[in-house]
Design a protein around this motif. Structure first.
Motif, mmCIF file in Angstrom:
data_model
loop_
_atom_site.group_PDB
_atom_site.id
_atom_site.type_symbol
_atom_site.label_atom_id
_atom_site.label_comp_id
_atom_site.label_asym_id
_atom_site.label_seq_id
_atom_site.Cartn_x
_atom_site.Cartn_y
_atom_site.Cartn_z
ATOM 1 N N PHE A 1 25.510 14.389 44.148
ATOM 2 C CA PHE A 1 25.970 14.766 42.817
ATOM 3 C C PHE A 1 25.167 15.936 42.277
ATOM 4 N N PHE B 1 17.648 18.938 33.505
ATOM 5 C CA PHE B 1 18.973 18.359 33.662
ATOM 6 C C PHE B 1 19.048 17.524 34.939
ATOM 7 N N THR C 1 23.312 10.249 44.657
ATOM 8 C CA THR C 1 22.775 11.022 43.536
ATOM 9 C C THR C 1 22.441 12.438 43.975
ATOM 10 N N VAL D 1 16.720 14.351 34.943
ATOM 11 C CA VAL D 1 17.248 13.177 34.248
ATOM 12 C C VAL D 1 18.148 12.367 35.170
ATOM 13 N N ILE D 2 18.983 13.068 35.921
ATOM 14 C CA ILE D 2 19.905 12.370 36.816
ATOM 15 C C ILE D 2 19.140 11.711 37.958
ATOM 16 N N ALA E 1 17.504 8.527 36.739
ATOM 17 C CA ALA E 1 18.453 7.411 36.673
ATOM 18 C C ALA E 1 18.732 6.874 38.069
ATOM 19 N N GLY E 2 18.889 7.796 39.011
ATOM 20 C CA GLY E 2 19.199 7.370 40.370
ATOM 21 C C GLY E 2 18.078 6.570 41.004
#
Lengths: 275, 423, 292
Positions: free
Chosen positions: C219, C174, C216, C177-178, C181-182
């Motif tokens: 987050f 999880f 990121t 993936v973020i 993207a970052g």
């Protein structure tokens, strides 16, 4: 590449592959076990490949379940939820990241706060609300509460913070309106973020169990996870064979969405040309 | 101890609750008393009915619903199957949102809580009589002296014994506590099993294994409004439960469902306690003819087992109360109960259904039938789930040797008393 | 742009979200908050207004609840161990996939994400086998190097750390993936410039990657912390909170209380959880606030 680089890359590949095996193991087991009988699944030590592969679990589920109906419900709900979130969270995230306006900090704080509230606590009040709105057992009930998620706004805001301010200023000087800037400049730069949000939202919506169970009062509104639970968990025993076959059925669309969307994990074109 | 701030509002609410319990009227005043209402003389049901049922029962109930509709052509019954996982939540939220169906299947341990919400209609005395059902089952529907649901199907627990291990150990059916202990010891020593018995060592649901011992010894959970979990009888029952672990006869570690059945089939576990569903589980493992059933042993007072199953209740908010109760009554006909057994393998709650050949001819089923005559359920109080969790926690301590039975009994009593009966 | 104009534009963008949020999130949250100050139980659901206000009673009772204290300790351990483990793992994998791997990139991405989507039942069965004291893979391998493996899930001392490792394994994808993207948002020429200045890999990471990745990171930190403070599924499926409540988490205890029908008490518990998360998030914000 230097020799050192090549060795480093090789080591990296080895490590990542080893990690991959660990990650993928249970999934492969799940896939293989969906073709086993309940008894074989429960055996200890577990077997990898089925001794006597059988399609019984799938034919059992697909025969008893009105699969097309539940699948359609899940698809409709998940797609609507995902598309809605992409639109609303991107817009709100942009506003919170780049537009300074009265009340923005308060909004962000409130939004952040609700992410931190455990979802179970709002189940009953939300149902009473939906019931009072006369929406029980409708697609609206399944979609609306999740159409704009605080989580999504937070994600988009964080990503959009890294968009260079001068890019936006230049556009504004050129006379572009905010909406135009949003659609023409910001969104294309956010492809990875949008793809991420899409994946995560789709996954959450697709796997959602408790709310669709509570909000639907007739079977024709059930989503796939709810319907599958009907057949796999009893009062005193669980049917692992049906559970696993059901899990495979549920996971396939999620993986398809993931594979499709992760192609957007590429560098934003505009950033490479920046000075 | 929880202190409640009394206020006039609380007193009124309490009074209403008592009135509710006594006369079965709704919590809002002004509703006319119709709890023990008469049925329409003609007896044919009309109108629409929504029925909720869980799991396989939900899936297959439409079979019986069709028969009912054939009998009552003006009635339309819609069955909605609800998964067991989350069913309790679903019914609770439905009550909160006013979205209840006409009829619903209800787990026996949920009765106290749902009856106290005032959402359930009182069982009409002219359609159902206590004597038709197994006593323990009928009692599960009684909350504060009023009957709020009718038992639909039942299950009870017996001892499953591995035939080969028993033969090697030379043991026969034990009739009392001492004999059971000796038998289990023999299963382990002479029979060659790694564990003579598997009893659940605490954690969720362990009370279903331990409470029968308490009942067999003459103990009770509740006497009137006061808990009696630390009585000498109850403590004695707990001691007996704990002795299996202390003597090394049962694993102290939780074995997950599905992990120990193969061990039983192979003889590593000599015996275990469970309900009728395990017959088909063992069948699927290929051990269908490898086991015997033993009845519960007699303690100081009785040879009681645990009775479970599900009940059927009608909701107060139902628009079609008459048809709803007629449908329930239809499902209680002995021949319909037998047909239901043949459809989903649920044991009938109606006693006369057991006279049918289908059930009386099968010796294993007959044993369950006999045990059902002496099977009890915990009291239907609104706080049962919470009390049960407290009991389970203490049972784990006893099983793992972290606490003596006497201390555990005292702790259970103290926790249960502070939780209260939810009255 | 004038103040008013900015407000109109800003709220214009935020409006659809804000409207939906106000109705479907804010209202239930406020209702449940009110619930936490009453003694409402599930038996009151038909007439929810006929309950007593008990003020802070529910909140104060929590500290007398020994199970709650136990659950809080367990959760604290879980968060302190699990969050750094998961984040570090996810970041490493994301960096590796981003920089070094060109072929089979999709396979790696999907593969590392799979635990997130695999059914918890399947995961539970496989992990229980791996961790079995006698025949499990872990103890067998430890035996090869002469270590006596423990009863991982049955020992009160090892059950919780074992679940931490399992949760980290599960949730890594999880966050990965973020992070992936970052990482795409970091302009390549910054790396170019750094390389020209003679910066090595580590320096590039410290002075280019990390700073741009800050939002990121924030987050992921906040969301992972929220997830771990609310950890529920692993103890629910693997150990049911045992043995002897050593893996009982606050969210699990809250879930049980909701199951018992103690809605007022359980709501209070949920809001205590909420306050904990808020406190931790503020800490993360202080630590990782992006410097504009």
């Amino acid at each position: 590449m230097t020799a050192r680089d090549r060795v480093a890359t090789a080591v990296l590949h080895v490590l990542l592959t080893a990690g991959l095996v660990v990650m993928v193991g249970p999934f492969i087991w799940m896939l293989a076990s969906s073709f086993k009988t309940d008894a074989e699944i429960r055996r200890s030590p577990p077997t990898w490949w089925p001794e006597d592969p059988t399609l019984d679990n799938y034919s059992n589920l697909l025969g008893r379940l009105d699969f097309p109906a539940y699948f359609t419900n899940s698809v409709v709900v998940a797609v609507l939820t995902t598309v809605g979130n992409l639109m609303f969270c991107a817009a709100a995230g942009y506003a919170l990241a780049k537009l300074r306006f009265a009340g923005s900090r308060l909004l962000f704080g409130v939004v952040l706060g609700t992410i931190m509230v455990p979802s179970i606590v709002t189940l009953v009040p939300l149902f009473v609300l939906v019931s009072n709105l006369g929406l029980v057992n409708s697609y609206a009930a399944l979609v609306l509460p999740f159409l704009a998620q605080a989580f999504g706004v937070f994600l988009m805001r964080q990503f959009m913070l890294s968009i260079p301010e001068d890019l936006l200023e230049a556009a504004r000087i050129d006379g572009a309106g905010e909406w135009r800037i949003f659609f023409r400049i910001v969104l294309p730069l956010c492809r990875p973020a949008l793809a991420t949000l899409g994946i995560l939202t789709f996954l959450a919506s697709w796997n959602n169990f408790l709310w669709p169970l509570v909000a639907a009062t007739t079977e024709d509104r059930y989503t796939l996870p709810v319907a599958l639970a009907l057949y796999s968990v009893g009062q005193n025993r669980a049917r692992y064979d049906l559970l696993l076959a059901g899990s495979v059925l549920v996971v396939v669309p999620v993986l398809i969405v993931f594979v499709l969307l992760q192609r957007h994990f590429v560098r934003g074109i505009a950033t490479t040309g920046l000075k | 101890m929880r202190r409640r701030r009394t206020s006039s509002r609380a007193v009124i609410a309490l009074a209403c609750a008592l009135v509710l319990a006594a006369a079965g009227c709704g919590r809002d005043s002004g509703e006319t008393e119709q709890a023990e209402g008469q049925q329409v003389a003609e007896g044919k049901a009309t109108g629409e009915l929504t029925v909720w049922a869980m799991g396989t029962e939900g899936e297959k109930l439409s079979v019986l619903a069709e028969d009912f509709m054939a009998d009552n052509p003006d009635a339309k019954v819609t069955v909605t199957a609800v998964p067991w996982d989350g069913a309790h939540n679903k019914i609770a939220t439905a009550i909160a949102g006013g979205q209840t169906p006409d009829v619903s299947m209800l787990g026996t341990t949920w009765m106290g809580e749902f009856a106290k919400t005032g959402a359930l209609d009182v069982v009409p005395a002219d359609l159902f009589s206590k004597g038709d059902f197994f006593e323990g089952a009928w009692d599960t529907g009684i909350v504060d002296g009023t009957s709020f649901a009718v038992p639909w199907y039942v299950e009870t627990r017996l001892l499953y014994v591995n035939k080969e291990v028993a033969a090697r150990a030379g043991v026969t059916k034990p009739t009392n506590w001492q004999e059971l202990k000796d038998a289990v010891t023999a299963l382990q020593k002479e029979g060659g099993a790694q564990w003579g018995i598997y009893l659940q060592p605490g954690q969720t649901g362990a009370w279903q294994t331990a409470m029968p011992f308490v009942w067999q010894n003459g103990g009770e959970v509740l006497d009137g409004d006061a808990f009696t979990l630390d009585s000498s009888e109850a403590t004695g029952g707990l001691e007996y439960y704990g002795s299996f672990f202390a003597d090394g006869l049962s694993s102290k570690d939780q074995l997950r469902g599905g992990e120990w059945e193969p061990q039983f089939a192979s003889g590593a576990i000599g015996s275990f306690v469970s309900g009728p569903w395990h017959i088909s589980v063992l069948d699927e493992l290929g051990a269908g003819d490898k086991f015997d059933l033993w009845p519960m042993p007699k303690g100081a007072s009785s040879a009681s087992s645990f009775i479970g199953g599900s009940n059927l209740g009608v909701f107060k908010d139902s628009d079609n109360r008459d048809a709803a109760w007629k449908f329930v009554s239809y499902l209680m006909r002995p021949e319909v109960q037998v047909k239901w057994y043949q459809t989903v393998n649920d044991l009938p709650a109606v006693r006369s259904a057991w006279d049918d050949d289908v059930l009386s001819a099968d010796p294993m089923l007959a044993m369950f039938g006999d045990q059902l005559e002496d099977a009890k359920a915990p009291p239907s109080i609104a706080t049962w789930e919470q009390v049960a969790a407290a009991i389970d926690g203490e049972l784990e301590r006893v099983a793992k040797g972290a606490s003596s039975a006497a201390d555990a009994a005292k702790a259970m009593q103290q926790k249960a008393t502070s939780i209260g009966t939810g009255g | 742009m004038s103040q008013v104009r900015r407000a109109v534009t800003g709220w214009g963008f935020a409006l659809p979200f804000a409207a939906l949020f106000a109705v479907f999130m804010a209202v239930p949250v406020l209702a449940s908050l009110v619930m936490s100050f009453t003694d409402i139980r599930s038996t009151d659901l038909r007439d929810p207004l006929a309950v007593d206000f008990v003020g802070l009673d529910n909140y104060l009772r929590l500290f007398d609840d020994e199970l709650f204290v136990r659950a809080a300790t367990n959760t604290a351990v879980f968060v302190v161990l699990g969050v750094p483990l998961t984040m570090a793992g996810a970041l490493l994998v994301a960096l590796g996939l981003n920089a070094g791997v060109t072929r089979f990139r999709t396979v790696f991405r999907v593969g590392y994400y799979l635990p997130v989507v695999t059914s918890i039942v399947a995961i539970a069965v496989v992990w229980r086998f791996l961790l079995q004291p006698d025949t499990g893979l872990v103890n067998t391998m430890l035996g090869l190097v002469g270590i006596d493996g423990a009863k991982w899930l049955d020992d009160t001392r090892t059950a919780l750390p074992t679940l931490v490792v399992m949760a980290a394994w599960r949730n890594l994808g999880f966050s990965m993936v973020i992070f992936l993207a970052g990482l795409q948002a970091i302009p390549q020429d910054l790396y170019e410039a750094a390389r020209i200045d003679g910066a090595g890999r580590w320096a590039q990471f410290r002075y280019v990657t990390l700073p741009v990745l800050r939002p990121t990171l924030l987050f992921v930190a906040v969301v992972t912390t929220i997830g771990y403070v609310q950890f529920f599924e692993e103890p629910f499926v693997m150990t049911q909170g045992g043995p002897l409540d050593s893996t009982l988490s606050m969210a699990y205890h809250t879930y049980n209380q909701f199951g018992f029908g103690s809605y007022g008490y359980a709501s209070a518990m949920s809001y205590v959880l909420f306050l904990v998360v808020v406190a931790l998030s503020i800490a993360w914000f202080r630590l990782l606030r992006a410097n504009t």
